[in-house]
Write a protein that holds these residues in place. Structure first.
Motif, PDB file in Angstrom:
ATOM      1  N   UNK A   1       4.198 -20.247 -60.338  1.00  6.15           N
ATOM      2  CA  UNK A   1       4.601 -18.964 -59.815  1.00  6.15           C
ATOM      3  C   UNK A   1       6.008 -18.444 -61.507  1.00  6.15           C
ATOM      4  N   UNK A   2       5.881 -19.595 -61.922  1.00  4.81           N
ATOM      5  CA  UNK A   2       7.022 -19.137 -63.268  1.00  4.81           C
ATOM      6  C   UNK A   2       6.357 -18.910 -64.592  1.00  4.81           C
ATOM      7  N   UNK A   3       5.162 -19.412 -64.556  1.00  5.45           N
ATOM      8  CA  UNK A   3       3.770 -19.080 -65.600  1.00  5.45           C
ATOM      9  C   UNK A   3       4.364 -20.193 -66.598  1.00  5.45           C
ATOM     10  N   UNK A   4       5.058 -21.373 -66.276  1.00  2.00           N
ATOM     11  CA  UNK A   4       4.828 -22.193 -67.082  1.00  2.00           C
ATOM     12  C   UNK A   4       3.805 -22.861 -66.639  1.00  2.00           C
ATOM     13  N   UNK A   5       3.515 -23.802 -67.937  1.00  2.00           N
ATOM     14  CA  UNK A   5       2.425 -24.458 -68.424  1.00  2.00           C
ATOM     15  C   UNK A   5       1.893 -25.921 -67.900  1.00  2.00           C
ATOM     16  N   UNK A   6       1.088 -26.025 -66.675  1.00  2.00           N
ATOM     17  CA  UNK A   6       0.648 -27.305 -65.785  1.00  2.00           C
ATOM     18  C   UNK A   6       0.858 -28.481 -66.568  1.00  2.00           C
ATOM     19  N   UNK A   7       1.835 -29.168 -65.657  1.00  2.00           N
ATOM     20  CA  UNK A   7       1.364 -30.681 -66.225  1.00  2.00           C
ATOM     21  C   UNK A   7       0.716 -31.814 -66.043  1.00  2.00           C
ATOM     22  N   UNK A   8       0.729 -33.336 -66.017  1.00  2.00           N
ATOM     23  CA  UNK A   8      -0.213 -34.128 -65.247  1.00  2.00           C
ATOM     24  C   UNK A   8       0.961 -34.837 -64.576  1.00  2.00           C
ATOM     25  N   UNK A   9       0.060 -35.088 -64.018  1.00  2.00           N
ATOM     26  CA  UNK A   9       1.086 -35.444 -61.983  1.00  2.00           C
ATOM     27  C   UNK A   9       0.334 -36.643 -61.489  1.00  2.00           C
ATOM     28  N   UNK A  10       0.847 -38.012 -61.235  1.00  2.75           N
ATOM     29  CA  UNK A  10       0.012 -38.849 -61.174  1.00  2.75           C
ATOM     30  C   UNK A  10       1.031 -39.863 -60.162  1.00  2.75           C
TER      31      UNK A  10
ATOM     32  N   UNK B   1      -4.433 -28.190 -53.776  1.00  2.00           N
ATOM     33  CA  UNK B   1      -4.277 -27.620 -53.917  1.00  2.00           C
ATOM     34  C   UNK B   1      -4.100 -26.584 -55.377  1.00  2.00           C
ATOM     35  N   UNK B   2      -4.946 -25.379 -55.616  1.00  2.00           N
ATOM     36  CA  UNK B   2      -4.996 -24.434 -57.009  1.00  2.00           C
ATOM     37  C   UNK B   2      -4.253 -23.940 -57.347  1.00  2.00           C
ATOM     38  N   UNK B   3      -3.322 -24.285 -58.352  1.00  2.00           N
ATOM     39  CA  UNK B   3      -1.899 -23.827 -59.239  1.00  2.00           C
ATOM     40  C   UNK B   3      -2.253 -22.322 -59.596  1.00  2.00           C
ATOM     41  N   UNK B   4      -3.836 -22.313 -59.974  1.00  2.00           N
ATOM     42  CA  UNK B   4      -3.979 -21.288 -60.450  1.00  2.00           C
ATOM     43  C   UNK B   4      -4.154 -19.467 -59.237  1.00  2.00           C
TER      44      UNK B   4
ATOM     45  N   UNK C   1     -10.065 -35.363 -61.423  1.00  2.00           N
ATOM     46  CA  UNK C   1     -10.574 -35.013 -62.746  1.00  2.00           C
ATOM     47  C   UNK C   1      -9.769 -35.037 -64.424  1.00  2.00           C
ATOM     48  N   UNK C   2      -8.956 -34.989 -63.898  1.00  2.00           N
ATOM     49  CA  UNK C   2      -7.901 -34.869 -65.591  1.00  2.00           C
ATOM     50  C   UNK C   2      -7.252 -33.229 -65.554  1.00  2.00           C
ATOM     51  N   UNK C   3      -8.093 -32.178 -64.114  1.00  2.00           N
ATOM     52  CA  UNK C   3      -7.376 -30.827 -64.326  1.00  2.00           C
ATOM     53  C   UNK C   3      -6.505 -30.183 -64.483  1.00  2.00           C
ATOM     54  N   UNK C   4      -5.707 -30.167 -64.415  1.00  2.00           N
ATOM     55  CA  UNK C   4      -4.120 -29.867 -64.663  1.00  2.00           C
ATOM     56  C   UNK C   4      -3.483 -28.668 -63.398  1.00  2.00           C
TER      57      UNK C   4
END
Length: 300
Positions: free
Chosen positions: A23-32, A97-100, A49-52
């Motif tokens: 929501x703040x426009x930050x670049x999505x990062x990998x999570x595991x 969940x879709x961050x976009x 599938x690696x989609x951040x």
């Protein structure tokens, strides 16, 4: 006494951070992230599938097949709807969940994600609460093997729902402390007539399980909750489920806390005794002392 949280806070915080950053426009990062919960439950938060821009939350329950027999799939579909996807390998339920496209009610979505385990568990209780409400008879008792060698039994009659937990006490001390806790539950019913009836049996299963394959032994205990319509009606059932599905973990958590407290008090008391003994040491009869000029002499 402390009530255990029914939600998984790590899942909630991780997902809320992802939504907030999006929501703040930050670049999505990998999570595991892999998270362990009570009863051998595992959560996995990852990017499929690696989609951040996508975050998947999966849960694994060893007893999920038992819950499926009592409507777990339908309840999960009702609670999570559009977010449900094909389960990740090795897991039973996955939500995506879709961050976009962050939901407008993302706080509520995050809260529900943290309640995945609770909602899976809730299916069997909702089913038998409904049996009781409709005064339905002739149904089969639910048997949920929620831990290795530990089982939960749920049955409904016209005027009550009976929930029985079998549990294993690893130490003899645990049995004694567990009985004290169960006695407190009984005392609570004397003070609060609206409380459910609580019974505890040691070594042998209660009468409701006589003739079944219920285990027996010196380290086996059975905790029986008798829930009446005032506990299972639509207004009260959610709170009842929240409390009762964590009963086994609640009991053993407080047994461990009690033992830790007793041990700390024993160590403190031992330290006090050692101080007393040290102060009680007699002085030696012959003491060598020195005068102001530096000469030594022995005083008897």
């Amino acid at each position: 006494m402390i009530l255990l949280e029914i939600n998984n806070r790590i899942v909630e915080e991780a997902l809320m951070l992802k939504f907030s950053n999006a929501l703040n426009g930050a670049k999505p990062e990998n999570v595991d992230i892999t998270v362990a919960d009570f009863d051998g439950v595992l959560y996995h938060i990852s990017n499929p599938e690696g989609d951040k821009t996508k975050v998947r939350v999966s849960i694994s329950l060893k007893f999920f097949k038992d819950l499926q027999e009592h409507g777990a799939d339908e309840l999960i579909q009702r609670e999570y709807g559009q977010f449900i996807v094909e389960p990740e390998d090795g897991y039973n339920v996955s939500v995506l969940y879709d961050l976009e496209n962050v939901p407008a009610n993302h706080e509520e979505v995050v809260k529900k994600a943290g309640l995945l385990k609770r909602n899976c568990f809730a299916s069997v209780f909702e089913k038998y609460f409904e049996f009781q409400e409709k005064e339905s008879t002739g149904h089969k008792r639910a048997v949920i093997n929620y831990r290795d060698d530990e089982t939960m039994y749920v049955d409904a009659r016209k005027d009550r729902v009976t929930v029985i937990f079998s549990t294993i006490f690893k130490d003899d001390d645990d049995v004694i402390i567990g009985k004290v806790f169960m006695q407190e539950f009984k005392e609570g019913r004397r003070r609060y007539q609206q409380a459910p009836q609580v019974l505890f049996s040691h070594k042998e299963p209660p009468l409701e399980l006589q003739g079944t394959d219920a285990r027996t032994g010196d380290n086996i205990g059975y905790i029986t909750f008798v829930l009446f319509p005032r506990h299972t009606n639509k207004a009260a059932k959610d709170n009842t489920i929240n409390l009762i599905h964590t009963l086994r973990d609640y009991l053993h958590y407080h047994i461990k806390c009690s033992k830790a407290y007793i041990h700390s008090r024993m160590r403190a008391k031992t330290s006090d005794f050692l101080k007393v003994l040290n102060r009680a040491r007699p002085e030696p009869k012959k003491v060598e002392k020195k005068t102001i000029t530096g000469k030594s002499f022995v005083r008897n």
